[in-house]
Design a protein around this motif. Structure first.
Motif, mmCIF file in Angstrom:
data_model
loop_
_atom_site.group_PDB
_atom_site.id
_atom_site.type_symbol
_atom_site.label_atom_id
_atom_site.label_comp_id
_atom_site.label_asym_id
_atom_site.label_seq_id
_atom_site.Cartn_x
_atom_site.Cartn_y
_atom_site.Cartn_z
ATOM 1 N N CYS A 254 19.650 8.303 -12.054
ATOM 2 C CA CYS A 254 19.049 7.154 -12.550
ATOM 3 C C CYS A 254 19.395 6.219 -12.235
ATOM 4 O O CYS A 254 19.316 4.805 -11.633
ATOM 5 C CB CYS A 254 20.702 6.607 -13.788
ATOM 6 S SG CYS A 254 22.208 7.177 -13.066
ATOM 7 N N TRP A 255 19.556 6.614 -10.535
ATOM 8 C CA TRP A 255 20.605 5.846 -9.036
ATOM 9 C C TRP A 255 18.570 5.537 -8.948
ATOM 10 O O TRP A 255 17.661 5.906 -8.194
ATOM 11 C CB TRP A 255 20.761 6.559 -7.962
ATOM 12 C CG TRP A 255 21.286 5.537 -7.021
ATOM 13 C CD1 TRP A 255 20.991 5.653 -5.344
ATOM 14 C CD2 TRP A 255 22.173 5.033 -7.180
ATOM 15 N NE1 TRP A 255 22.170 4.861 -5.129
ATOM 16 C CE2 TRP A 255 23.031 4.401 -5.398
ATOM 17 C CE3 TRP A 255 23.477 5.060 -7.938
ATOM 18 C CZ2 TRP A 255 24.146 4.078 -5.364
ATOM 19 C CZ3 TRP A 255 24.536 3.883 -7.719
ATOM 20 C CH2 TRP A 255 24.393 3.591 -6.194
ATOM 21 N N VAL A 256 18.673 4.927 -7.903
ATOM 22 C CA VAL A 256 17.479 3.384 -7.792
ATOM 23 C C VAL A 256 18.698 3.051 -6.722
ATOM 24 O O VAL A 256 18.884 2.623 -6.246
ATOM 25 C CB VAL A 256 17.113 2.682 -8.751
ATOM 26 C CG1 VAL A 256 15.765 2.014 -8.235
ATOM 27 C CG2 VAL A 256 16.548 3.423 -9.910
ATOM 28 N N GLU A 257 17.296 3.241 -5.059
ATOM 29 C CA GLU A 257 17.391 2.453 -3.771
ATOM 30 C C GLU A 257 16.062 1.651 -3.672
ATOM 31 O O GLU A 257 14.636 2.713 -3.713
ATOM 32 C CB GLU A 257 18.182 3.470 -3.150
ATOM 33 C CG GLU A 257 19.198 3.909 -3.129
ATOM 34 C CD GLU A 257 19.656 4.963 -1.852
ATOM 35 O OE1 GLU A 257 19.083 4.738 -1.351
ATOM 36 O OE2 GLU A 257 21.071 5.419 -2.148
ATOM 37 N N TYR A 278 20.539 -1.848 -4.728
ATOM 38 C CA TYR A 278 21.020 -0.522 -5.000
ATOM 39 C C TYR A 278 21.075 -0.873 -7.226
ATOM 40 O O TYR A 278 21.303 -2.001 -7.261
ATOM 41 C CB TYR A 278 22.335 0.498 -4.960
ATOM 42 C CG TYR A 278 22.519 0.601 -3.491
ATOM 43 C CD1 TYR A 278 21.836 1.550 -2.739
ATOM 44 C CD2 TYR A 278 22.215 -1.070 -2.537
ATOM 45 C CE1 TYR A 278 21.827 1.765 -2.061
ATOM 46 C CE2 TYR A 278 22.673 -0.377 -0.723
ATOM 47 C CZ TYR A 278 22.205 0.812 -0.780
ATOM 48 O OH TYR A 278 22.133 1.630 0.944
ATOM 49 N N GLY A 279 20.477 -0.395 -7.585
ATOM 50 C CA GLY A 279 20.839 -0.297 -8.850
ATOM 51 C C GLY A 279 20.305 0.845 -9.569
ATOM 52 O O GLY A 279 21.085 2.135 -9.436
ATOM 53 N N ILE A 280 20.348 0.662 -11.193
ATOM 54 C CA ILE A 280 21.120 2.124 -12.219
ATOM 55 C C ILE A 280 19.882 1.671 -13.060
ATOM 56 O O ILE A 280 19.892 0.775 -13.909
ATOM 57 C CB ILE A 280 22.415 1.659 -12.344
ATOM 58 C CG1 ILE A 280 23.094 2.811 -11.276
ATOM 59 C CG2 ILE A 280 22.225 3.318 -13.535
ATOM 60 C CD1 ILE A 280 24.657 2.414 -12.009
ATOM 61 N N LYS A 293 19.419 -2.154 -13.745
ATOM 62 C CA LYS A 293 20.402 -2.410 -13.897
ATOM 63 C C LYS A 293 21.239 -2.993 -11.932
ATOM 64 O O LYS A 293 21.720 -2.153 -12.063
ATOM 65 C CB LYS A 293 21.922 -1.750 -14.468
ATOM 66 C CG LYS A 293 22.899 -2.729 -14.773
ATOM 67 C CD LYS A 293 22.857 -4.453 -15.760
ATOM 68 C CE LYS A 293 22.941 -3.380 -17.138
ATOM 69 N NZ LYS A 293 22.794 -4.617 -18.280
ATOM 70 N N TRP A 294 20.403 -3.772 -11.796
ATOM 71 C CA TRP A 294 21.056 -4.246 -10.306
ATOM 72 C C TRP A 294 22.518 -4.613 -9.974
ATOM 73 O O TRP A 294 23.020 -5.551 -10.806
ATOM 74 C CB TRP A 294 19.902 -5.742 -9.073
ATOM 75 C CG TRP A 294 18.431 -5.112 -9.605
ATOM 76 C CD1 TRP A 294 17.335 -5.717 -10.404
ATOM 77 C CD2 TRP A 294 17.671 -3.511 -8.793
ATOM 78 N NE1 TRP A 294 16.357 -4.936 -9.895
ATOM 79 C CE2 TRP A 294 16.405 -3.933 -9.436
ATOM 80 C CE3 TRP A 294 18.552 -3.468 -7.728
ATOM 81 C CZ2 TRP A 294 15.704 -3.287 -8.777
ATOM 82 C CZ3 TRP A 294 17.463 -2.351 -7.244
ATOM 83 C CH2 TRP A 294 15.997 -1.883 -7.862
ATOM 84 N N LEU A 295 23.136 -4.169 -8.792
ATOM 85 C CA LEU A 295 24.668 -3.544 -8.493
ATOM 86 C C LEU A 295 24.480 -5.089 -7.560
ATOM 87 O O LEU A 295 23.711 -4.869 -6.599
ATOM 88 C CB LEU A 295 24.522 -2.656 -8.153
ATOM 89 C CG LEU A 295 24.818 -1.298 -9.304
ATOM 90 C CD1 LEU A 295 24.859 -0.186 -8.582
ATOM 91 C CD2 LEU A 295 25.050 -1.671 -10.515
ATOM 92 N N PRO A 296 25.733 -5.601 -8.079
ATOM 93 C CA PRO A 296 25.970 -6.654 -6.541
ATOM 94 C C PRO A 296 26.574 -5.879 -5.551
ATOM 95 O O PRO A 296 27.176 -3.853 -5.944
ATOM 96 C CB PRO A 296 27.398 -7.160 -7.423
ATOM 97 C CG PRO A 296 27.368 -7.055 -8.762
ATOM 98 C CD PRO A 296 26.529 -5.925 -9.149
ATOM 99 N N ALA A 303 29.722 2.135 -8.045
ATOM 100 C CA ALA A 303 29.280 3.052 -8.979
ATOM 101 C C ALA A 303 28.215 4.479 -8.388
ATOM 102 O O ALA A 303 28.133 5.242 -9.125
ATOM 103 C CB ALA A 303 27.926 1.576 -8.968
ATOM 104 N N ARG A 304 28.536 4.188 -6.560
ATOM 105 C CA ARG A 304 28.105 5.900 -6.133
ATOM 106 C C ARG A 304 28.928 6.387 -6.433
ATOM 107 O O ARG A 304 28.481 7.842 -6.866
ATOM 108 C CB ARG A 304 27.709 5.406 -5.014
ATOM 109 C CG ARG A 304 27.130 6.415 -3.916
ATOM 110 C CD ARG A 304 25.800 6.583 -4.518
ATOM 111 N NE ARG A 304 25.579 8.287 -5.520
ATOM 112 C CZ ARG A 304 24.399 8.404 -5.569
ATOM 113 N NH1 ARG A 304 23.256 7.792 -5.095
ATOM 114 N NH2 ARG A 304 23.991 8.878 -6.358
#
Length: 520
Positions: A254-257, A278-280, A293-296, A303-304
């Motif tokens: 799921c991890w997206v960079e 960074y998102g999921i 879902k982009w992360l602040p 999250a990581r």
């Protein structure tokens, strides 16, 4: 003495014919819920046609055409069926609704049945005949709903369901008197931000600051694998406005960079100046396609950490799932594989499945109808019979790859070994799954019928609030909290809706709890 019987007038006869024709149409001409549906049954198992989202604790979907009597009883045993001919008319409304819109889920159907339960007692003096229903019956049903439910939203939805029933009956020419009835139960106001009522509603939906602080403290104290998995889910709730079913169905990859090439991109934390977003990757519950879902930036380490914990905890179960996927028709057991005629003693079964003692293994085998050969000393079981049990358990998780996500079971981030979240010993030969119920119990606890109480993480660590009451928080409260923080920080409605996985920005208001002073 001559017996006097009332004559059936032509309008009455026409209404009865319309009623019977409507029932017959639903019974024989509709294809909803399958051709083998037993129309006369007081419950319909519609799991195949109204599947629940993957990750929910209960997979079975049953429609109960029953009254309020024993309405919370599990199964239909002690429930009281709706009386005829009213029952058949409600069944006809439900089936034709599904036939006209195959995508309609359990919720809109179930609310119709719930609303009908407030109508049927009012027809007792008229032989439960919907042909004799009156507008005053719907008014009385609304009053009963108000007395029965404390939730304005529930009352409004039940009132709307009554209106649907009224429109359908009138449109089919079933009542003797043609009338138009409108729902008098008003929609609750969600945009009021001032006053005691608004402040009380905000406190009820938002997590208290002391609860957030306590969760941060407890996150450093938990050490059991089950608690680490559930606490990782809670960490993710802090990072983005999720629905619970979107978190526990995350894929392992799921991890997206993504490198930022446009300063005006959809980065929620656009002021950070970061060159990497960074998102999921996840599947929104109310959308057809996957999204990110982009992360602040401030929450990326949290999250990581959560994802890393879940990857580590699910590594063994995912390897087991991959073995099953690569070896169809076989089940994995530790040790040398000598074929289906290989025999295991009861103590060996106990050791393989992580059971507490041989007697527990014997009970486990007996419960699952595994033949025990008592002609041998010691008693033994065949590997083939044990494999059959394991394969049946494996196929119960078909929903993990049978829904629209099409994610292989070996790629599920919340995959566990069986009994991972219970007080029983973990079974390393079978897979389990972290359901919404497990996460909810972790945060709120639950009464488990006669089995006692399921204790929340707060109960287990003795965490109480400033009022002396044990802490608890609903998983959906984090979604309200993050939406309010975003609104408070000035994020526009379009980005709030996108971040939350909504198509309609008008739904933002239900999650916006900025106070009147802040709003001013």
């Amino acid at each position: 003495m001559t017996e006097i019987s009332s004559l059936v007038t032509r309008p009455q006869r026409n209404c009865q014919q319309n009623r019977d024709a409507f029932i017959e149409e639903a019974r024989t001409e509709c294809s909803a819920f399958g051709a083998d549906l037993v129309f006369e049954a007081k419950s319909w198992d519609v799991s195949q046609y109204c599947p629940r989202p993957a990750g929910k604790s209960g997979r079975k979907v049953v429609l109960y055409f029953t009254t309020h009597d024993n309405g919370t009883t599990k199964g239909e045993g002690k429930r009281v069926a709706l009386q005829e001919p009213f029952a058949s008319v409600i069944k006809a409304i439900v089936r034709t609704k599904k036939d006209g819109n195959p995508k309609v889920g359990q919720g809109p159907i179930d609310i119709l049945i719930r609303a009908s339960r407030f109508l049927i007692p009012l027809l007792e003096d008229r032989a439960f005949d919907p042909c004799l229903i009156l507008p005053s019956d719907f008014d009385a049903a609304c009053e009963a709903i108000k007395a029965h439910s404390d939730s304005p939203d529930t009352r409004y939805r039940l009132g709307n369901a009554l209106q649907q029933i009224s429109v359908t009956l009138t449109g089919r020419g079933i009542p003797q008197f043609n009338f138009i009835w409108r729902n008098s139960l008003r929609r609750p106001q969600t945009s009021v931000r001032v006053g005691r009522t608004a402040e009380a509603a905000k406190r009820k939906k938002m997590p208290e600051t002391e609860v957030l602080d306590e969760l941060a403290r407890l996150s450093h104290l938990v050490c059991e694998t089950s608690d680490l998995i559930l606490m990782a889910a809670v960490k993710l709730f802090h990072c983005a406005p999720w629905r619970i079913g979107e978190v526990n169905t995350l894929p392992a990859d799921c991890w997206v960079e993504k490198e930022v090439t446009d300063a005006d991109g959809f980065n929620v934390d656009a002021d950070s100046g970061s060159q990497i977003r960074y998102g999921i990757r996840y599947w929104p519950e109310k959308a057809e396609n996957a999204d990110i879902k982009w992360l602040p930036s401030a929450m990326v380490p949290v999250a990581r950490s959560a994802v890393d914990t879940l990857l580590s905890a699910s590594e063994g179960p995912r390897e087991l799932a991959a073995w099953y996927e690569n070896n169809p028709g076989r089940a994995w057991l530790p040790g040398e594989d000598l074929g289906s005629h290989q025999r295991y003693t009861i103590p060996e079964v106990s050791e393989m499945f992580g059971l507490s003692c041989p007697s527990a293994a014997r009970q486990w085998l007996k419960t699952r109808d595994v033949p025990i050969d008592k002609g041998t000393v010691p008693h033994t079981v065949l590997r083939g019979d044990v494999e059959d049990v394991l394969l049946n358990a494996w196929h119960k998780f078909d929903f993990l790859e049978g829904d629209r996500r099409a994610v292989r079971r070996s790629n599920h981030l919340f995959l566990t070994f069986a009994n991972q979240h219970s007080f029983r010993n973990t079974n390393p030969c079978m897979i389990g799954f972290t359901t919404d119920r497990h996460i909810s119990d972790f945060l709120t606890g639950r009464r488990n019928g006669q089995k006692g109480k399921v204790r929340s993480i707060f109960d287990r660590f003795g965490s109480v609030g400033s009022d002396g009451v044990a802490m608890r928080v609903n998983s959906h409260a984090f979604r309200h909290w993050l939406n309010t923080l975003a609104q408070r920080g000035g994020l526009n409605d379009l980005l709030v809706a996108r971040w939350s996985g909504r198509k309609d920005i008008g739904q933002n208001s239900a999650y916006d709890h900025v106070s009147g002073v802040e709003f001013a």
